[in-house]
Design a protein around this motif. Structure first.
Motif, PDB file in Angstrom:
ATOM      1  N   VAL A  95       0.856  -1.196   0.000  1.00 16.24           N
ATOM      2  CA  VAL A  95       0.000   0.000   0.000  1.00 16.24           C
ATOM      3  C   VAL A  95       0.888   1.241   0.000  1.00 16.24           C
ATOM      4  CG1 VAL A  95      -1.991  -1.089   1.127  1.00 16.24           C
ATOM      5  CG2 VAL A  95      -0.262   0.004   2.553  1.00 16.24           C
ATOM      6  N   GLU A  96       0.513   2.228  -0.820  1.00 15.16           N
ATOM      7  CA  GLU A  96       1.340   3.419  -0.994  1.00 15.16           C
ATOM      8  C   GLU A  96       0.509   4.684  -0.826  1.00 15.16           C
ATOM      9  OE1 GLU A  96       3.364   3.507  -4.790  1.00 15.16           O
ATOM     10  OE2 GLU A  96       4.363   5.405  -4.334  1.00 15.16           O
ATOM     11  N   HIS A  97       1.151   5.740  -0.385  1.00 20.10           N
ATOM     12  CA  HIS A  97       0.495   7.052  -0.359  1.00 20.10           C
ATOM     13  C   HIS A  97       0.427   7.530  -1.809  1.00 20.10           C
ATOM     14  CE1 HIS A  97       0.794   8.024   4.089  1.00 20.10           C
ATOM     15  NE2 HIS A  97       1.350   6.832   3.947  1.00 20.10           N
TER      16      HIS A  97
ATOM     17  N   GLY B 260       7.151   2.279  -2.793  1.00 18.28           N
ATOM     18  CA  GLY B 260       6.794   3.023  -3.973  1.00 18.28           C
ATOM     19  C   GLY B 260       7.542   4.358  -4.119  1.00 18.28           C
ATOM     20  N   ASN B 261       7.249   4.974  -5.236  1.00 20.00           N
ATOM     21  CA  ASN B 261       7.883   6.251  -5.563  1.00 20.00           C
ATOM     22  C   ASN B 261       7.721   7.273  -4.434  1.00 20.00           C
ATOM     23  OD1 ASN B 261       8.349   5.037  -8.011  1.00 20.00           O
ATOM     24  ND2 ASN B 261       6.786   6.169  -9.121  1.00 20.00           N
ATOM     25  N   PHE B 262       6.568   7.204  -3.755  1.00 17.79           N
ATOM     26  CA  PHE B 262       6.273   8.167  -2.691  1.00 17.79           C
ATOM     27  C   PHE B 262       7.398   8.223  -1.653  1.00 17.79           C
ATOM     28  CE2 PHE B 262       4.616   8.862   1.617  1.00 17.79           C
ATOM     29  CZ  PHE B 262       4.074  10.141   1.480  1.00 17.79           C
TER      30      PHE B 262
ATOM     31  N   ASN C  34      13.506   2.735  -3.155  1.00 15.29           N
ATOM     32  CA  ASN C  34      12.600   2.167  -4.148  1.00 15.29           C
ATOM     33  C   ASN C  34      13.058   2.558  -5.554  1.00 15.29           C
ATOM     34  OD1 ASN C  34       9.768   1.087  -4.864  1.00 15.29           O
ATOM     35  ND2 ASN C  34       9.771   3.101  -5.847  1.00 15.29           N
ATOM     36  N   GLU C  35      13.207   1.600  -6.420  1.00 17.08           N
ATOM     37  CA  GLU C  35      13.494   1.832  -7.859  1.00 17.08           C
ATOM     38  C   GLU C  35      14.466   2.990  -8.084  1.00 17.08           C
ATOM     39  OE1 GLU C  35       9.731   2.090  -9.993  1.00 17.08           O
ATOM     40  OE2 GLU C  35       9.215   0.032  -9.485  1.00 17.08           O
ATOM     41  N   LEU C  36      15.578   2.970  -7.368  1.00 16.26           N
ATOM     42  CA  LEU C  36      16.503   4.109  -7.461  1.00 16.26           C
ATOM     43  C   LEU C  36      17.258   4.151  -8.782  1.00 16.26           C
ATOM     44  CD1 LEU C  36      17.584   4.035  -3.735  1.00 16.26           C
ATOM     45  CD2 LEU C  36      16.612   6.035  -4.906  1.00 16.26           C
TER      46      LEU C  36
ATOM     47  N   THR D 298       7.973  -6.152 -11.197  1.00 16.88           N
ATOM     48  CA  THR D 298       7.580  -6.430 -12.590  1.00 16.88           C
ATOM     49  C   THR D 298       6.117  -6.070 -12.791  1.00 16.88           C
ATOM     50  OG1 THR D 298       9.153  -8.256 -12.760  1.00 16.88           O
ATOM     51  CG2 THR D 298       7.391  -8.214 -14.384  1.00 16.88           C
ATOM     52  N   TYR D 299       5.867  -5.189 -13.734  1.00 12.50           N
ATOM     53  CA  TYR D 299       4.496  -4.894 -14.162  1.00 12.50           C
ATOM     54  C   TYR D 299       4.346  -5.361 -15.602  1.00 12.50           C
ATOM     55  CZ  TYR D 299       4.072  -1.901 -10.061  1.00 12.50           C
ATOM     56  OH  TYR D 299       4.024  -1.430  -8.771  1.00 12.50           O
ATOM     57  N   ILE D 300       3.223  -5.939 -15.931  1.00 18.30           N
ATOM     58  CA  ILE D 300       2.957  -6.293 -17.326  1.00 18.30           C
ATOM     59  C   ILE D 300       2.061  -5.201 -17.888  1.00 18.30           C
ATOM     60  CG2 ILE D 300       2.023  -8.037 -18.895  1.00 18.30           C
ATOM     61  CD1 ILE D 300       4.625  -8.803 -17.263  1.00 18.30           C
TER      62      ILE D 300
ATOM     63  N   ASP E 236       8.694  -7.381  -4.660  1.00 17.50           N
ATOM     64  CA  ASP E 236       7.807  -6.561  -3.829  1.00 17.50           C
ATOM     65  C   ASP E 236       6.959  -5.544  -4.584  1.00 17.50           C
ATOM     66  OD1 ASP E 236      10.060  -5.039  -4.214  1.00 17.50           O
ATOM     67  OD2 ASP E 236      10.599  -4.862  -2.113  1.00 17.50           O
ATOM     68  N   GLU E 237       6.853  -5.686  -5.899  1.00 21.32           N
ATOM     69  CA  GLU E 237       5.785  -5.016  -6.672  1.00 21.32           C
ATOM     70  C   GLU E 237       5.535  -5.880  -7.901  1.00 21.32           C
ATOM     71  OE1 GLU E 237       5.904  -0.814  -7.515  1.00 21.32           O
ATOM     72  OE2 GLU E 237       6.961  -0.382  -5.636  1.00 21.32           O
ATOM     73  N   TRP E 238       4.307  -6.306  -8.086  1.00 27.00           N
ATOM     74  CA  TRP E 238       3.974  -7.040  -9.315  1.00 27.00           C
ATOM     75  C   TRP E 238       2.476  -6.903  -9.596  1.00 27.00           C
ATOM     76  CZ3 TRP E 238       0.630 -11.350  -9.428  1.00 27.00           C
ATOM     77  CH2 TRP E 238       0.343 -11.938  -8.184  1.00 27.00           C
TER      78      TRP E 238
HETATM   79  O1  AHR Z   1       2.818   0.831  -7.837  1.00 22.03           O
HETATM   80  C1  AHR Z   1       2.894   2.050  -8.502  1.00 22.03           C
HETATM   81  C2  AHR Z   1       4.338   2.525  -8.718  1.00 22.03           C
HETATM   82  O2  AHR Z   1       4.970   1.661  -9.610  1.00 22.03           O
HETATM   83  C3  AHR Z   1       5.226   2.512  -7.491  1.00 22.03           C
HETATM   84  O3  AHR Z   1       5.127   3.683  -6.766  1.00 22.03           O
HETATM   85  C4  AHR Z   1       6.599   2.392  -8.093  1.00 22.03           C
HETATM   86  O4  AHR Z   1       7.502   1.756  -7.229  1.00 22.03           O
HETATM   87  C5  AHR Z   1       6.380   1.638  -9.379  1.00 22.03           C
HETATM   88  O5  AHR Z   1       7.055   2.206 -10.442  1.00 22.03           O
END
Ligand code: AHR
Length: 480
Positions: free
Chosen positions: A26-28, A72-74, A173-175, A240-242, A290-292
């Motif tokens: 969960v992200e802000h 996340g980016n936040f 995160n994703e630095l 990984t996002y598809i 930790d993100e998919w």
């Molecule tokens: O989940 C949405 C965003 O996707 C996250 O903030 C980031 O880590 C990723 O690029």
């Protein structure tokens, strides 16, 4: 009708299941925290100390063992001290990551209360973007220390005498991405930054476990991170996002992707092992996936909202099958995200909507312990043009627990039922409790108007060696 054989070898245990593969994130961002998880004590929406009740109950029902927060980016621009102390005194800040206003009503104490309410383990990511190692170490002190020192005393003063004992911490995160506030120039810079953060944080609490930033498609980045920071970290973070908007991606391609994800995670682990051996890194390092998720074009900042369908449920179940098989090398996975952002659960005013992907988590988290056993599947295939892969229509994974076999079987076929011959070594079941998610088509969705169009269906029957799986279905067969 397609025909297939599933052979379950109960004499061959691969490993015991690490339930943390069913984690959440969960992200802000958008309406995930504010409106989704947190409505505040004065809201007309029923809540427990400000935590939205219907969402709380829905999340409890999928038993997440661990929940990653706050981004996340936040997180790469989040200063945790803004989110503690009396709520009416906390500053409102402009969120550099997503361009929203962050009211800081939900901070560390609210998050810890919320994860405890849902029965999950906390997983906090620190700001390694524009934050400092000192700030991260102070956060560890605030959460975990019993000493008579400033940050531990702040926690006590704000009503929490007992330490929170947060064991799992992410460093950044994703630095590697230019979208990240405070991104790194290259892997070496990120690895040295990770060493400084880890060193500071572990001086406060040496028992914490640390997750460092990795990349899903850049072995050189991962090699540098392990070579330089390997002795300081416990997990490598992989996301990984598809993206479903890529030209020409079909349903067949989408549900082929879990094979590529599984292979990629295995390759990343091999890279970790080879690097450890080459540079004599003694520390054992595994993967935190930790993100998919899937990501549709309508999910745009700042809300990232989408409503997914049966085809995405099939994708999700196939990834969970893979994670069961990999849970010895990928013991942690957190789905992105749980509420309103690329969501499992959507809210609209006082209403809540459970997506087919949510139902998959509901099905899979019915059994969160046991041994993952060897399974072989013989199935007809199709070709995914995007991946250039021969993809079996049937995928299966099995867990053996207390004289029951939990067989998770997915039928990727968009139109045809599958007839499965099941053979189980060293076990003769008598009864089958069959639960499944299929809807009437791969595009079926739940909506606020029709919230139960897709649901978990179930039936009980006597075991016979042939079992039928509906077209485009996610199945859990409890064999006893
Ligand atoms: O989940 C949405 C965003 O996707 C996250 O903030 C980031 O880590 C990723 O690029």
């Amino acid at each position: 009708m397609i025909r297939s054989v599933i052979y379950v070898d109960l004499d061959t245990t691969l490993h015991s299941l690490d339930k943390r593969v069913y984690g959440q994130f969960v992200e802000h961002l958008g309406r995930c925290i504010y409106g989704g998880i947190w409505v505040g004590e004065n809201s007309t929406i029923p809540n427990v100390n400000g935590h939205r009740l219907d969402v709380l109950e829905a999340i409890k029902a999928i038993k997440p063992p661990v929940v990653r927060w706050p981004g996340g980016n936040f997180v790469s621009q989040y200063h945790w001290m803004d989110g503690i102390g009396p709520r009416d005194k906390r500053p409102k800040r402009f969120d550099l990551a997503w361009g929203q206003v962050e009211p800081n009503e939900f901070g560390t104490d609210e998050y810890i209360e919320w994860v405890r309410l849902i029965g999950a383990e906390p997983f906090i990511v620190v700001n390694a973007g524009n934050g400092t190692p000192e700030e991260a170490a102070a956060w560890v002190e605030y959460c975990n220390s019993t000493r008579d020192t400033h940050y531990a005393n702040l926690r006590k003063r704000y009503g929490h005498p007992e330490p929170y004992n947060v064991k799992l911490w992410g460093i950044g995160n994703e630095l590697w991405g230019r979208w990240q506030v405070g991104f790194c120039r290259d892997a070496e810079e990120c690895a040295w930054r990770t060493v400084q953060f880890a060193d500071h944080m572990k001086r406060v609490d040496s028992s914490i476990k640390l997750v460092a930033v990795g990349v899903d498609y850049d072995p050189e980045w991962n090699i540098d991170m392990i070579r330089i920071a390997g002795e300081y970290i416990d997990y490598l973070s992989i996301h990984t996002y598809i993206f479903t908007d890529r030209q020409g991606k079909t349903y067949e391609d989408l549900v082929a992707w879990p094979i590529a994800i599984e292979e990629n995670l295995k390759h990343i682990y091999i890279t970790i092992e080879q690097t450890r051996h080459r540079y004599r890194v003694k520390k054992e390092i595994k993967i935190a996936f930790d993100e998919w998720n899937v990501w549709y074009p309508e999910a745009q900042p700042p809300y990232l909202e989408q409503i997914t369908s049966v085809k995405d449920a099939i994708f999700t179940a196939l990834v969970l099958n893979a994670l069961q098989r990999l849970s010895n090398i990928v013991p942690i996975a957190t789905f992105a995200q749980t509420v309103n952002v690329l969501p499992l659960i959507l809210t609209k005013e006082n209403k809540i909507l459970l997506t087919p992907q949510y139902l998959v988590f509901k099905l899979y988290t019915e059994i969160t312990e046991g041994n993952v056993v060897a399974v072989d599947t013989i199935s007809p295939h199709y070709i995914s043009k995007e991946l250039g892969l021969a993809v079996p229509y049937i995928d299966a994974s099995a867990i053996h627990h207390q004289n029951k076999v939990y067989l998770f079987a997915v039928n990727r076929h968009p139109d045809e039922e599958a007839e499965i011959a099941i053979h189980i070594k060293s076990f003769t079941p008598i009864a089958v409790h069959h639960k499944y998610i299929a809807g009437t088509s791969i595009n079926d969705k739940n909506t606020f108007e029709e919230p139960n169009k897709v649901k978990i269906e179930e039936k009980n029957y006597k075991f016979s060696e042939t079992i039928k799986l509906p077209p485009h279905s996610v199945n859990m067969l409890i064999l006893s």
